[in-house]
Design a protein around this motif. Sequence first.
Motif, PDB file in Angstrom:
ATOM      1  N   UNK A 120       0.772  -1.209  -0.096  1.00  8.90           N
ATOM      2  CA  UNK A 120       0.051  -0.031   0.174  1.00  8.90           C
ATOM      3  C   UNK A 120       0.980   1.180  -0.023  1.00  8.90           C
ATOM      4  N   UNK A 121       1.628   1.382   0.888  1.00  7.32           N
ATOM      5  CA  UNK A 121       2.925   2.446   0.806  1.00  7.32           C
ATOM      6  C   UNK A 121       4.102   2.012   0.250  1.00  7.32           C
ATOM      7  N   UNK A 122       4.887   2.935  -0.370  1.00  7.72           N
ATOM      8  CA  UNK A 122       6.109   2.928  -1.208  1.00  7.72           C
ATOM      9  C   UNK A 122       7.310   2.403   0.037  1.00  7.72           C
ATOM     10  N   UNK A 123       7.306   3.228   1.014  1.00 10.83           N
ATOM     11  CA  UNK A 123       8.534   3.109   1.801  1.00 10.83           C
ATOM     12  C   UNK A 123       8.064   2.725   3.538  1.00 10.83           C
ATOM     13  N   UNK A 124       7.040   2.040   3.465  1.00 12.19           N
ATOM     14  CA  UNK A 124       6.498   1.614   4.902  1.00 12.19           C
ATOM     15  C   UNK A 124       5.904   0.524   4.587  1.00 12.19           C
ATOM     16  N   UNK A 125       5.982  -0.403   5.524  1.00 12.92           N
ATOM     17  CA  UNK A 125       4.956  -1.820   5.775  1.00 12.92           C
ATOM     18  C   UNK A 125       4.007  -1.259   7.053  1.00 12.92           C
ATOM     19  N   UNK A 126       2.588  -1.661   6.576  1.00 12.90           N
ATOM     20  CA  UNK A 126       1.714  -1.492   7.649  1.00 12.90           C
ATOM     21  C   UNK A 126       1.284  -2.747   8.181  1.00 12.90           C
ATOM     22  N   UNK A 127       1.620  -2.773   9.553  1.00 10.36           N
ATOM     23  CA  UNK A 127       1.279  -3.809  10.359  1.00 10.36           C
ATOM     24  C   UNK A 127      -0.132  -3.458  10.840  1.00 10.36           C
ATOM     25  N   UNK A 128      -1.254  -4.528  10.281  1.00  6.96           N
ATOM     26  CA  UNK A 128      -2.706  -4.095  10.607  1.00  6.96           C
ATOM     27  C   UNK A 128      -3.373  -5.676  10.999  1.00  6.96           C
ATOM     28  N   UNK A 129      -4.678  -5.459  11.110  1.00 11.81           N
ATOM     29  CA  UNK A 129      -5.592  -6.595  11.487  1.00 11.81           C
ATOM     30  C   UNK A 129      -6.235  -6.858  10.032  1.00 11.81           C
ATOM     31  N   UNK A 130      -6.043  -7.922   9.403  1.00 11.91           N
ATOM     32  CA  UNK A 130      -6.852  -8.146   8.425  1.00 11.91           C
ATOM     33  C   UNK A 130      -8.231  -8.912   8.834  1.00 11.91           C
ATOM     34  N   UNK A 131      -9.262  -8.353   8.169  1.00 11.21           N
ATOM     35  CA  UNK A 131     -10.470  -8.579   8.771  1.00 11.21           C
ATOM     36  C   UNK A 131     -11.063  -9.943   8.741  1.00 11.21           C
ATOM     37  N   UNK A 132      -9.881 -10.904   7.664  1.00 13.10           N
ATOM     38  CA  UNK A 132     -10.498 -12.152   7.527  1.00 13.10           C
ATOM     39  C   UNK A 132     -11.572 -12.600   6.527  1.00 13.10           C
ATOM     40  N   UNK A 133     -12.844 -12.210   6.835  1.00 10.51           N
ATOM     41  CA  UNK A 133     -13.638 -12.546   5.707  1.00 10.51           C
ATOM     42  C   UNK A 133     -14.312 -11.048   5.649  1.00 10.51           C
ATOM     43  N   UNK A 134     -14.383 -10.296   4.654  1.00  8.90           N
ATOM     44  CA  UNK A 134     -14.922  -9.173   4.277  1.00  8.90           C
ATOM     45  C   UNK A 134     -16.436  -8.787   4.430  1.00  8.90           C
ATOM     46  N   UNK A 135     -17.043 -10.199   4.079  1.00  8.01           N
ATOM     47  CA  UNK A 135     -18.658 -10.480   3.906  1.00  8.01           C
ATOM     48  C   UNK A 135     -18.989 -10.445   5.402  1.00  8.01           C
ATOM     49  N   UNK A 136     -18.530 -11.054   6.478  1.00  8.33           N
ATOM     50  CA  UNK A 136     -18.760 -11.082   7.851  1.00  8.33           C
ATOM     51  C   UNK A 136     -18.503  -9.685   8.353  1.00  8.33           C
ATOM     52  N   UNK A 137     -17.508  -8.980   8.040  1.00 11.38           N
ATOM     53  CA  UNK A 137     -17.337  -7.922   8.384  1.00 11.38           C
ATOM     54  C   UNK A 137     -18.551  -6.858   7.994  1.00 11.38           C
ATOM     55  N   UNK A 138     -18.786  -6.876   6.854  1.00  9.52           N
ATOM     56  CA  UNK A 138     -20.031  -5.996   6.337  1.00  9.52           C
ATOM     57  C   UNK A 138     -20.989  -6.453   6.823  1.00  9.52           C
ATOM     58  N   UNK A 139     -21.383  -7.652   7.249  1.00 11.19           N
ATOM     59  CA  UNK A 139     -22.645  -8.193   7.864  1.00 11.19           C
ATOM     60  C   UNK A 139     -22.833  -7.657   9.371  1.00 11.19           C
ATOM     61  N   UNK A 140     -21.621  -7.632  10.025  1.00 12.02           N
ATOM     62  CA  UNK A 140     -21.779  -7.196  11.328  1.00 12.02           C
ATOM     63  C   UNK A 140     -21.969  -5.598  11.446  1.00 12.02           C
ATOM     64  N   UNK A 141     -21.306  -5.208  10.379  1.00 15.24           N
ATOM     65  CA  UNK A 141     -21.363  -3.320  10.621  1.00 15.24           C
ATOM     66  C   UNK A 141     -22.892  -3.213   9.862  1.00 15.24           C
ATOM     67  N   UNK A 142     -23.451  -3.851   8.964  1.00 18.10           N
ATOM     68  CA  UNK A 142     -24.713  -3.821   8.293  1.00 18.10           C
ATOM     69  C   UNK A 142     -25.731  -3.893   9.526  1.00 18.10           C
ATOM     70  N   UNK A 143     -25.595  -4.922  10.170  1.00 20.28           N
ATOM     71  CA  UNK A 143     -26.706  -5.147  11.416  1.00 20.28           C
ATOM     72  C   UNK A 143     -26.662  -3.961  12.338  1.00 20.28           C
ATOM     73  N   UNK A 144     -25.434  -3.377  12.653  1.00 25.54           N
ATOM     74  CA  UNK A 144     -25.638  -2.108  13.421  1.00 25.54           C
ATOM     75  C   UNK A 144     -26.205  -1.145  12.860  1.00 25.54           C
ATOM     76  N   UNK A 145     -26.090  -0.972  11.496  1.00 20.79           N
ATOM     77  CA  UNK A 145     -26.743  -0.041  10.795  1.00 20.79           C
ATOM     78  C   UNK A 145     -28.175  -0.166  10.679  1.00 20.79           C
ATOM     79  N   UNK A 146     -28.669  -1.676  10.499  1.00 15.96           N
ATOM     80  CA  UNK A 146     -30.076  -1.604  10.559  1.00 15.96           C
ATOM     81  C   UNK A 146     -30.524  -1.415  11.656  1.00 15.96           C
TER      82      UNK A 146
END
Length: 861
Positions: free
Chosen positions: A739-765
């Motif tokens: 993602x960045x030319x001069x840096x490495x981003x240590x982050x959390x991969x959400x695993x399943x993007x579908x489940x992430x959007x389901x959880x977020x979508x339920x809160x929105x609902x």
Amino acid sequence: MWRTCSIHPNLKTHSIQCNRNDFIPIPHEFYEPGDLIIGGIASQIFFNYNPMDFSEQPSQMLIKVAFVDTKHYQHILALVFAVKEINHNPSILPNITLGFHLYDSYYNAHMTFKATLALLSSQHEHVPNYECDVQNNLVAVIGGFGSKTSIYMDTILKIYKTPQLSYGSVLSRRNDKLLSSWYKMAPNDGHQYKGIVQLLVHFKWIWVGLFVVDDDNGETFLQTLVPLFSQNGICFAFINRIQKLNYLYGMMESFSSNAKTFPSLMESKVNVFVVHGEPPSMENLYWQLFVVDLNSPIGKVWIVTAHWDFESKTYQRDWDIQHFHGAISLMIHSNQPTGFRTFLQRVNPAWAKTDGFIEDFWEQAFDCLLKESNESESVDPKTTCTGEENLEDLPGPLFEMSMTGHSYNIYNAVYAISHAIHIIFESSSKLRLEPQNLKAWQLNRFLRSISFNNSVGDAVHFDNNGELIVGFDVTNWVTFPNNSFVRVKVGSLDPHAPPGKTLKIQDENLVWHEWFTQVPPLSVCNENCNPGYRKRKKEGEPFCCYDCVPCSHGKISDKKDMDGCIKCPEDQYPNKAQNECFPKRIIFLTSEEPLGIIIVSFILSFSLTTVFILITFIKNRDTPIVKANNRSLTYILLISLLLCFLCSFLFIGQPGRVTCLLRQTSFSMVFSVAISSVLAKTITVVLAFMATKPGSRVRRWVGKRMANSIVVSCSLIQVALCTAWQISSPPFPYMDMKSLDDKMILECNEGSATMFYCVLGYMGFLAIVTFTVAFFARKLPDSFNEAKFITFSMLVFCSVWVPFVPTYYSIKGKSVVAVEIFSILASSAGLLGCIFSPKCYIIVMRPELNNRHQLIPRKHQ
């Protein structure tokens, strides 16, 4: 019809005038008798003559002007020296005396054939196979100097299987046979051609000019060398063909025509010239430089083959050789036999009565006359030779006191013949073989397998192709203003060494032309491409000519003249100059950096505010405003909002396996509880209003059980979604290197993007349902209607989380985490502020309004 020729001395040269009806003997001959005779064909005399065009009488046209290659007289002396040395050495041929019989080839096919036949015939009778009283005990022939001379000799000698030992460089022919009687004392020309390429590669000279004699040997040179150039990334800027010298007027014409183009070649940016040719053709190159007559010589690096030597005719003794200062040549390996220099010091015009070469050599070398005949006819009278002149006083281009490579080959050839004869007589000692009974063809079997060390310790033996196993000396020519020079050995070329070790050279010992400011000099079509750039070929130009273009984004070139740029490893990035890769720095949101400090400050502020509100509500739990709208739901909402604020700490710091698992799920569940509490409070308001109507059945739904059921059921759905997410594809720590030319981003991969959007979508609902219910309940007739504030809080929630999704995928690095934290804080603070700020205002600032009469409308009182 036989004709005779008489030799007449004149002022500068000798002429041979031929008369008809006379026998023509070979003018130059050197004979010394012995039990066994070694023949020799030298190349010392060169005739320039006008061809017959039948406009005059042939007797008047056959006038030839002779020029002496004075330097080649050493070839004759080397043979004589070797024969005398062997005759005085009782360990080689103790009871046999060697003799020699030498003729000149005159660089002419006719005279070469004639001299070869003369060696095979009885003395003074040019009739092969004819035996007379004087027996011709010829055992081998040494010669010739040039490739064509050797081929002419082989045409006749191979018929009689007489051993021929060539001392000049010769290209191997396809029809050479293993049982041939032709032996090469010099390495194959193909070896030195490869050596020239290695020399160019060693100094990184990729833009060169070629000077080639315009004959078959020159074409062979080009056909061999040009493909080697391409394979090693070398280009030639031009090919200048040197005309062969055949006729006097033709010679002058070719000089003048070539000289017209030569100045432009000297002024070109080509700094390296590769020269191939054989004497006397190389005289053309001398002439071109002489005609150009540059006021100050332009420095060039001349790389010459073993055929060429710094030699001059007598009329060239004043020509400047400074153009060739610093030249490099691959000379045939040579050494200095003990006593050779002393032998040369004793040579004088009277040293050998049968030497037919000494008179012409002496007169032209020392520019004098041994006889006074015809001196009065000379335009430029010469002095008379004293006979006491010393060979050491001659400049190098005319004669050298050190044994040259070709002379060394002749020296070894004589010893090879002698050792073969020695083996023959030693093996046939019981048969008492007499020297006069030895046949020349008998030497072939022994010469092919001969192996010995000569007097200076060099090994002498042939390979299966009859070529002497020997290498080349890399020689640096240092010239001086007085037309003298010094040959400095700076390396060696061993064709039989393992690959990569054939060329050895001492760069620090090389002397370059003073014109060069950089050593070693450059010879390229254009400047080198520096690191950070790559080569791009110029259309219509040789591949050595190119443009330099910067490397594209994300790539580097760390060497000069790279054909293409390369990518850095994933954990590294290119610097600004794009010539080096640096390790990428690992980044994640920390509490020590300014952004982290700001976020932590907000988290603590909101958390303390929530705690303050919760304490306030607990202290005033019996007041009407706290009891209104279900006091337990208020506590649940405040605690869940406090946990939402505290969940933001999971997003700060180095991501780990546990924090990645808890980040999204903990916030999602806690925030779902908060929204469920708000939904329950909203529904409670609606049901409470509907329950006030007489006879309403809704009254039985009003109470804590209904509110708690809403909170629990809505929260359990989110818990189920989060559990399924953790089981199917849980989040995990991930290093984002792209993602960045001069840096490495240590982050959390959400695993399943579908489940992430389901959880977020339920809160929105939940938020949309809560907003809808609150919107319709906002105008209910209460003095303090909580539905209005819930509506505003849901508007804040939607305004925060709706733009979150596109923002989440449009930014990189720790900014992603910061945006999510701010979204959590903003939505949680919106709920906290919109719902609880009015109540806190009344409880703290206006306690007089915190009574039942203020909460119930007057019409209902």
